[in-house]
Design a protein around this motif. Structure first.
Motif, PDB file in Angstrom:
ATOM      1  N   VAL A  85     -44.994 -31.938  -2.098  1.00  0.00           N
ATOM      2  CA  VAL A  85     -45.624 -31.739  -3.410  1.00  0.00           C
ATOM      3  C   VAL A  85     -45.672 -30.251  -3.732  1.00  0.00           C
ATOM      4  CG1 VAL A  85     -47.761 -32.009  -4.726  1.00  0.00           C
ATOM      5  CG2 VAL A  85     -47.015 -33.837  -3.176  1.00  0.00           C
ATOM      6  N   TYR A  86     -45.931 -29.469  -2.720  1.00  0.00           N
ATOM      7  CA  TYR A  86     -46.022 -28.020  -2.918  1.00  0.00           C
ATOM      8  C   TYR A  86     -44.696 -27.465  -3.443  1.00  0.00           C
ATOM      9  CZ  TYR A  86     -47.625 -23.257  -2.088  1.00  0.00           C
ATOM     10  OH  TYR A  86     -48.017 -21.966  -2.266  1.00  0.00           O
ATOM     11  N   ILE A  87     -43.580 -27.793  -2.739  1.00  0.00           N
ATOM     12  CA  ILE A  87     -42.269 -27.272  -3.134  1.00  0.00           C
ATOM     13  C   ILE A  87     -41.856 -27.788  -4.506  1.00  0.00           C
ATOM     14  CG2 ILE A  87     -39.803 -27.338  -2.590  1.00  0.00           C
ATOM     15  CD1 ILE A  87     -40.510 -27.223   0.346  1.00  0.00           C
ATOM     16  N   SER A  88     -42.066 -29.074  -4.750  1.00  0.00           N
ATOM     17  CA  SER A  88     -41.637 -29.652  -6.026  1.00  0.00           C
ATOM     18  C   SER A  88     -42.346 -28.998  -7.201  1.00  0.00           C
ATOM     19  CB  SER A  88     -41.886 -31.170  -6.036  1.00  0.00           C
ATOM     20  OG  SER A  88     -43.269 -31.450  -5.930  1.00  0.00           O
ATOM     21  N   ASN A  89     -43.588 -28.582  -7.009  1.00  0.00           N
ATOM     22  CA  ASN A  89     -44.307 -27.907  -8.086  1.00  0.00           C
ATOM     23  C   ASN A  89     -43.958 -26.423  -8.171  1.00  0.00           C
ATOM     24  OD1 ASN A  89     -46.336 -29.749  -9.532  1.00  0.00           O
ATOM     25  ND2 ASN A  89     -46.648 -30.294  -7.382  1.00  0.00           N
ATOM     26  N   VAL A  90     -43.652 -25.827  -7.031  1.00  0.00           N
ATOM     27  CA  VAL A  90     -43.233 -24.422  -7.032  1.00  0.00           C
ATOM     28  C   VAL A  90     -41.967 -24.243  -7.864  1.00  0.00           C
ATOM     29  CG1 VAL A  90     -42.208 -22.619  -5.571  1.00  0.00           C
ATOM     30  CG2 VAL A  90     -44.343 -23.719  -4.880  1.00  0.00           C
ATOM     31  N   VAL A  91     -41.069 -25.248  -7.788  1.00  0.00           N
ATOM     32  CA  VAL A  91     -39.804 -25.171  -8.518  1.00  0.00           C
ATOM     33  C   VAL A  91     -40.035 -24.938 -10.003  1.00  0.00           C
ATOM     34  CG1 VAL A  91     -37.747 -26.488  -9.195  1.00  0.00           C
ATOM     35  CG2 VAL A  91     -38.535 -26.552  -6.839  1.00  0.00           C
ATOM     36  N   ARG A  92     -41.134 -25.460 -10.526  1.00  0.00           N
ATOM     37  CA  ARG A  92     -41.403 -25.318 -11.955  1.00  0.00           C
ATOM     38  C   ARG A  92     -41.655 -23.873 -12.364  1.00  0.00           C
ATOM     39  NH1 ARG A  92     -45.671 -30.288 -13.135  1.00  0.00           N
ATOM     40  NH2 ARG A  92     -44.760 -31.802 -11.687  1.00  0.00           N
ATOM     41  N   PHE A  93     -42.028 -23.048 -11.425  1.00  0.00           N
ATOM     42  CA  PHE A  93     -42.383 -21.671 -11.743  1.00  0.00           C
ATOM     43  C   PHE A  93     -41.334 -20.652 -11.280  1.00  0.00           C
ATOM     44  CE2 PHE A  93     -46.228 -24.155 -11.497  1.00  0.00           C
ATOM     45  CZ  PHE A  93     -46.922 -23.774 -12.639  1.00  0.00           C
ATOM     46  N   LEU A  94     -40.196 -21.156 -10.848  1.00  0.00           N
ATOM     47  CA  LEU A  94     -39.157 -20.245 -10.375  1.00  0.00           C
ATOM     48  C   LEU A  94     -38.495 -19.505 -11.533  1.00  0.00           C
ATOM     49  CD1 LEU A  94     -37.330 -22.449  -7.714  1.00  0.00           C
ATOM     50  CD2 LEU A  94     -38.908 -20.558  -7.288  1.00  0.00           C
ATOM     51  N   PRO A  95     -38.020 -18.291 -11.279  1.00  0.00           N
ATOM     52  CA  PRO A  95     -37.189 -17.611 -12.278  1.00  0.00           C
ATOM     53  C   PRO A  95     -35.950 -18.465 -12.545  1.00  0.00           C
ATOM     54  CG  PRO A  95     -37.826 -16.115 -10.517  1.00  0.00           C
ATOM     55  CD  PRO A  95     -38.206 -17.493 -10.065  1.00  0.00           C
ATOM     56  N   ILE A  96     -35.345 -18.294 -13.692  1.00  0.00           N
ATOM     57  CA  ILE A  96     -34.219 -19.146 -14.075  1.00  0.00           C
ATOM     58  C   ILE A  96     -32.951 -18.288 -14.208  1.00  0.00           C
ATOM     59  CG2 ILE A  96     -33.373 -20.820 -15.755  1.00  0.00           C
ATOM     60  CD1 ILE A  96     -36.275 -21.290 -16.558  1.00  0.00           C
ATOM     61  N   PRO A  97     -32.178 -18.163 -13.137  1.00  0.00           N
ATOM     62  CA  PRO A  97     -30.998 -17.300 -13.183  1.00  0.00           C
ATOM     63  C   PRO A  97     -29.762 -17.921 -13.829  1.00  0.00           C
ATOM     64  CG  PRO A  97     -31.216 -18.248 -11.012  1.00  0.00           C
ATOM     65  CD  PRO A  97     -32.409 -18.705 -11.804  1.00  0.00           C
ATOM     66  N   TYR A  98     -29.761 -19.234 -14.040  1.00  0.00           N
ATOM     67  CA  TYR A  98     -28.571 -19.886 -14.580  1.00  0.00           C
ATOM     68  C   TYR A  98     -28.865 -20.644 -15.877  1.00  0.00           C
ATOM     69  CZ  TYR A  98     -26.238 -18.759 -10.244  1.00  0.00           C
ATOM     70  OH  TYR A  98     -25.685 -18.085  -9.183  1.00  0.00           O
ATOM     71  N   ALA A  99     -29.376 -19.930 -16.839  1.00  0.00           N
ATOM     72  CA  ALA A  99     -29.572 -20.476 -18.194  1.00  0.00           C
ATOM     73  C   ALA A  99     -30.328 -21.794 -18.206  1.00  0.00           C
ATOM     74  CB  ALA A  99     -28.212 -20.645 -18.868  1.00  0.00           C
ATOM     75  N   SER A 205     -52.364 -22.036  -8.525  1.00  0.00           N
ATOM     76  CA  SER A 205     -53.418 -22.382  -9.466  1.00  0.00           C
ATOM     77  C   SER A 205     -53.179 -23.761 -10.065  1.00  0.00           C
ATOM     78  CB  SER A 205     -53.471 -21.327 -10.591  1.00  0.00           C
ATOM     79  OG  SER A 205     -54.389 -21.718 -11.582  1.00  0.00           O
ATOM     80  N   PHE A 206     -51.904 -24.053 -10.334  1.00  0.00           N
ATOM     81  CA  PHE A 206     -51.570 -25.310 -10.980  1.00  0.00           C
ATOM     82  C   PHE A 206     -51.768 -26.501 -10.049  1.00  0.00           C
ATOM     83  CE2 PHE A 206     -48.491 -28.638 -12.071  1.00  0.00           C
ATOM     84  CZ  PHE A 206     -48.827 -28.877 -13.399  1.00  0.00           C
ATOM     85  N   VAL A 207     -51.253 -26.394  -8.825  1.00  0.00           N
ATOM     86  CA  VAL A 207     -51.304 -27.544  -7.924  1.00  0.00           C
ATOM     87  C   VAL A 207     -52.536 -27.553  -7.034  1.00  0.00           C
ATOM     88  CG1 VAL A 207     -48.796 -27.707  -7.889  1.00  0.00           C
ATOM     89  CG2 VAL A 207     -49.947 -26.369  -6.142  1.00  0.00           C
ATOM     90  N   GLY A 208     -53.302 -26.457  -7.059  1.00  0.00           N
ATOM     91  CA  GLY A 208     -54.509 -26.404  -6.258  1.00  0.00           C
ATOM     92  C   GLY A 208     -54.258 -26.415  -4.781  1.00  0.00           C
ATOM     93  N   LEU A 209     -53.173 -25.777  -4.344  1.00  0.00           N
ATOM     94  CA  LEU A 209     -52.834 -25.744  -2.928  1.00  0.00           C
ATOM     95  C   LEU A 209     -53.011 -24.347  -2.362  1.00  0.00           C
ATOM     96  CD1 LEU A 209     -49.568 -27.893  -2.923  1.00  0.00           C
ATOM     97  CD2 LEU A 209     -51.867 -28.629  -2.274  1.00  0.00           C
ATOM     98  N   SER A 210     -53.146 -24.291  -1.056  1.00  0.00           N
ATOM     99  CA  SER A 210     -53.217 -22.997  -0.381  1.00  0.00           C
ATOM    100  C   SER A 210     -51.813 -22.583   0.025  1.00  0.00           C
ATOM    101  CB  SER A 210     -54.139 -23.103   0.833  1.00  0.00           C
ATOM    102  OG  SER A 210     -53.674 -24.116   1.700  1.00  0.00           O
ATOM    103  N   GLN A 211     -51.687 -21.916   1.158  1.00  0.00           N
ATOM    104  CA  GLN A 211     -50.374 -21.477   1.615  1.00  0.00           C
ATOM    105  C   GLN A 211     -49.504 -22.678   2.016  1.00  0.00           C
ATOM    106  OE1 GLN A 211     -49.064 -18.465   1.565  1.00  0.00           O
ATOM    107  NE2 GLN A 211     -50.927 -17.678   0.603  1.00  0.00           N
ATOM    108  N   PRO A 212     -48.164 -22.545   1.826  1.00  0.00           N
ATOM    109  CA  PRO A 212     -47.279 -23.637   2.230  1.00  0.00           C
ATOM    110  C   PRO A 212     -47.291 -23.803   3.738  1.00  0.00           C
ATOM    111  CG  PRO A 212     -46.022 -21.668   1.684  1.00  0.00           C
ATOM    112  CD  PRO A 212     -47.434 -21.412   1.249  1.00  0.00           C
ATOM    113  N   SER A 213     -46.952 -25.003   4.193  1.00  0.00           N
ATOM    114  CA  SER A 213     -46.938 -25.277   5.624  1.00  0.00           C
ATOM    115  C   SER A 213     -45.702 -24.682   6.280  1.00  0.00           C
ATOM    116  CB  SER A 213     -46.960 -26.791   5.863  1.00  0.00           C
ATOM    117  OG  SER A 213     -45.723 -27.360   5.461  1.00  0.00           O
ATOM    118  N   GLY A 214     -45.757 -24.581   7.591  1.00  0.00           N
ATOM    119  CA  GLY A 214     -44.596 -24.091   8.332  1.00  0.00           C
ATOM    120  C   GLY A 214     -43.420 -25.029   8.209  1.00  0.00           C
TER     121      GLY A 214
END
Length: 267
Positions: A85-99, A205-214
């Motif tokens: 869930v953490y990664i899938s939500n992080v993707v939404r906030f990534l920079p967009i290098p390919y249009a 802030s959006f997903v309410g999670l702390s640091q990602p897991s190992g």
């Protein structure tokens, strides 16, 4: 300059069809090269195509394994996004290098899977046309093959074999483009998991999670390494096809020219 070029072409034609040295006499002259000589040259160039196709056979067969392995890499990529869930939500906030392409994971995955399917189809067509060319060439005999037979196979190679090879090359380049997007996304995720940048703070802030897991970090690194390895293999295959294509085009063009001239002389 234009007149000079026309003169050169005319002189070449005279040399080939008028007995090498133009003579003032009206007496018909024998051609510099007979139909059988032209035929032999055409056969020789088709033989070079056949030889290279046989040398490339193992490499072409390895494409099937590569496409299958590439599908596994895409599946792992999809699983990486969906399983956390953490990664899938992080993707939404990534920079967009390919249009905007990498921001839509579903679209990117669908595009890559579609390209892989297209490559598999293109591979089957190229293998089929290669096998047909080789079996047809093996039926020819250098000493008695007619100009029409050699010309027919040269035309097939020019219009079908080369076209199928080019389609396969283009399909692999499409995979390369979408794989490059996957690699960019995965690298951005890896960077995000190791930083406290603005878009990561937004994600937290959006997903309410702390640091990602190992485990999340380990999975991303494994996917990144796998994708980069596949990209390196893919680029090598594209280069190999391009080199073979250049050689095939040269020999097929020569074979077609010689055999068609032989057909005209035989008439």
């Amino acid at each position: 300059m234009k007149i000079m070029k026309q003169s050169i072409v005319l002189a070449a034609a005279l040399v080939l069809f008028s007995g090498c040295i133009p003579q003032p006499e009206v007496t018909p002259q024998k051609a510099c090269m007979s139909a059988s000589q032209l035929n032999a040259y055409g056969y020789d160039h088709l033989e070079k195509v056949a030889k290279l196709l046989r040398e490339d056979k193992k490499n072409i067969e390895s494409f099937e394994g590569f496409i299958s392995a590439m599908k596994g890499t895409v599946d792992s990529y999809a699983q990486m996004i969906k399983s956390s869930v953490y990664i899938s939500n992080v993707v939404r906030f990534l920079p967009i290098p390919y249009a905007g392409e990498v921001s839509n994971t579903t679209k990117l995955l669908s595009k890559t899977v579609l390209n892989l399917g297209g490559a598999a189809s293109a591979l089957n067509k190229y293998k089929s046309s290669s096998e047909y060319f080789l079996s047809s060439f093996d039926k020819l005999n250098r000493s008695n093959a007619s100009a029409a037979e050699i010309s027919k196979l040269a035309v097939y190679a020019d219009t079908k074999l080369l076209n199928d090879a080019k389609n396969l090359e283009n399909s692999l380049k499409e995979i390369s483009a979408s794989t490059e997007m996957m690699a960019a996304t995965t690298q951005s995720i890896a960077d995000a998991l190791d930083t406290t940048g603005n878009y990561m703070n937004q994600a937290k802030s959006f997903v309410g999670l702390s640091q990602p897991s190992g485990d999340d970090k380990s999975t991303v690194v494994q996917n990144r390494n796998s994708i980069n390895a596949r990209m390196a293999q893919l680029n090598q295959k594209i280069i190999s096809l391009e080199k073979s294509g250049e050689s095939h085009r040269f020999n097929i063009a020569k074979a077609r020219t010689y055999s068609e001239l032989a057909v005209q002389l035989e008439k």
